[in-house]
Design an enzyme around this catalytic site. Structure first.
Site, PDB file in Angstrom:
ATOM      1  N   HIS A  59      61.488   8.790 191.204  1.00  9.31           N
ATOM      2  CA  HIS A  59      60.332   9.409 190.546  1.00  9.31           C
ATOM      3  C   HIS A  59      60.180   8.862 189.129  1.00  9.31           C
ATOM      4  O   HIS A  59      61.164   8.713 188.399  1.00  9.31           O
ATOM      5  CB  HIS A  59      60.526  10.923 190.418  1.00  9.31           C
ATOM      6  CG  HIS A  59      60.411  11.671 191.701  1.00  9.31           C
ATOM      7  ND1 HIS A  59      61.456  11.823 192.587  1.00  9.31           N
ATOM      8  CD2 HIS A  59      59.364  12.341 192.239  1.00  9.31           C
ATOM      9  CE1 HIS A  59      61.057  12.555 193.614  1.00  9.31           C
ATOM     10  NE2 HIS A  59      59.795  12.882 193.430  1.00  9.31           N
ATOM     11  N   ASN A  94      69.386   6.641 189.206  1.00 14.44           N
ATOM     12  CA  ASN A  94      68.465   7.736 189.509  1.00 14.44           C
ATOM     13  C   ASN A  94      69.148   9.098 189.384  1.00 14.44           C
ATOM     14  O   ASN A  94      68.587  10.037 188.806  1.00 14.44           O
ATOM     15  CB  ASN A  94      67.914   7.554 190.929  1.00 14.44           C
ATOM     16  CG  ASN A  94      66.868   8.584 191.294  1.00 14.44           C
ATOM     17  OD1 ASN A  94      66.124   9.059 190.447  1.00 14.44           O
ATOM     18  ND2 ASN A  94      66.819   8.946 192.563  1.00 14.44           N
TER      19      ASN A  94
END
Length: 300
Positions: free
Chosen positions: A152, A183
């Site tokens: 994201h 991440n």
């Protein structure tokens, strides 16, 4: 008085004409009601179809160059080297999407203190293809067994305040192929730090995206050839009076590793140099120059 024979029966012609007119009016009213009912059914069906997948407002243009207040698009005034980016306006963020890269050039949003929490978690929300951008585009199959996470840019944790914002957060146009350890590690640490800053200052502005060190990617994933970034940037700004306004930049290589956050800090000027983007140009020149040349976690 005039009479006319109808089916063997004599009727008053004047009364018969009135009766026909009334029948005509009744038929007309029935037709109007029927058309309204059909339109409502179609509208309901269309609304049901649109609810099946999140959508966005798409423009084939650069962000606006107009300034009228402290908003995300007004701080993203000049996007050098990204003239072909599609502008995607979502409820929780705005993105400049590259059809060539199959991922965003930048994603920008205002994170307020109330938006740092909420009842709408990511549980049950799936990653999904964005049908508002042309094919070829990133799909779940491109990331599957690629060795990279669906990273994201605008994180799920910043979108718990709205079910729609949470859904739109999981569109692949908000994703980049990202190292798993990055991440879930240092990049996640920075996302949590941003939420701390939003609570402290009331609101902050965040812009992040991928960095490619050459004209072509060193690697792509999937049949749709999604570009794998060499690294990622994030710039954060808080506002107030000219003396209270501050900004900071971060750069992370797209690789495993765990280091103190201070080692990723850089100036906004340095991020602009490596990306070709121009941030925060809605500020007056003196303030913009000052905050973009500074880089210190101690100011935050």
């Amino acid at each position: 008085m005039y009479f006319r024979e109808i089916s063997g029966t004599f009727v008053n012609e004047k009364k018969y004409g009135i009766m026909l007119k009334r029948r005509g009016i009744d038929i007309l009213l029935f037709a109007v009601v029927l058309m309204f009912a059909v339109s409502m059914v179609n509208r309901s069906r269309d609304m049901g179809d649109s609810a099946k997948k999140p959508t966005s407002t798409v423009e084939n243009s650069e962000p606006s160059s107009q300034t009228s207040g402290l908003t995300i698009t007004e701080y993203m005034l000049t996007v050098k080297g990204a003239k072909d980016a599609m502008l995607l306006r979502r409820l929780g963020y705005t993105a400049g999407y590259s059809k060539e890269w199959r991922c965003p050039v930048w994603v920008a949003w205002e994170l307020t203190e109330p938006h740092t929490t909420g009842e709408y978690s990511r549980k049950g929300v799936s990653y999904h293809e964005d049908y508002d951008v042309p094919a070829p585009r990133a799909t779940n199959a491109d990331y599957s067994r690629s060795g990279y996470d669906r990273g994201h840019m605008c994180p799920s944790g910043d979108n718990k305040w709205s079910s729609r914002a949470q859904e739109e957060c999981f569109l692949f146009t908000n994703m980049c192929p990202q190292s798993h350890n990055l991440n879930g590690g240092d990049w996640n640490d920075l996302e949590m730090k941003c939420r701390t800053w939003a609570k402290r200052y009331g609101y902050i502005y965040i812009i992040c995206g991928p960095v490619f060190k050459g004209d072509r990617p060193s690697r792509t994933i999937g049949r749709n050839k999604v570009w794998v970034p060499d690294g990622f940037y994030k710039v954060v700004m808080r506002t107030g009076g000219d003396d209270e306004c501050a900004a900071i930049g971060f750069y992370y290589d797209n690789e495993d590793g765990h280091r103190p956050m201070s080692e990723y800090v850089c100036t906004v000027d340095e991020i602009e140099e490596m990306t070709g983007l121009d941030f925060f140009s809605g500020l007056n020149d003196k303030t913009e120059s000052r905050i973009e040349a500074a880089a210190s976690l101690r100011q935050w």
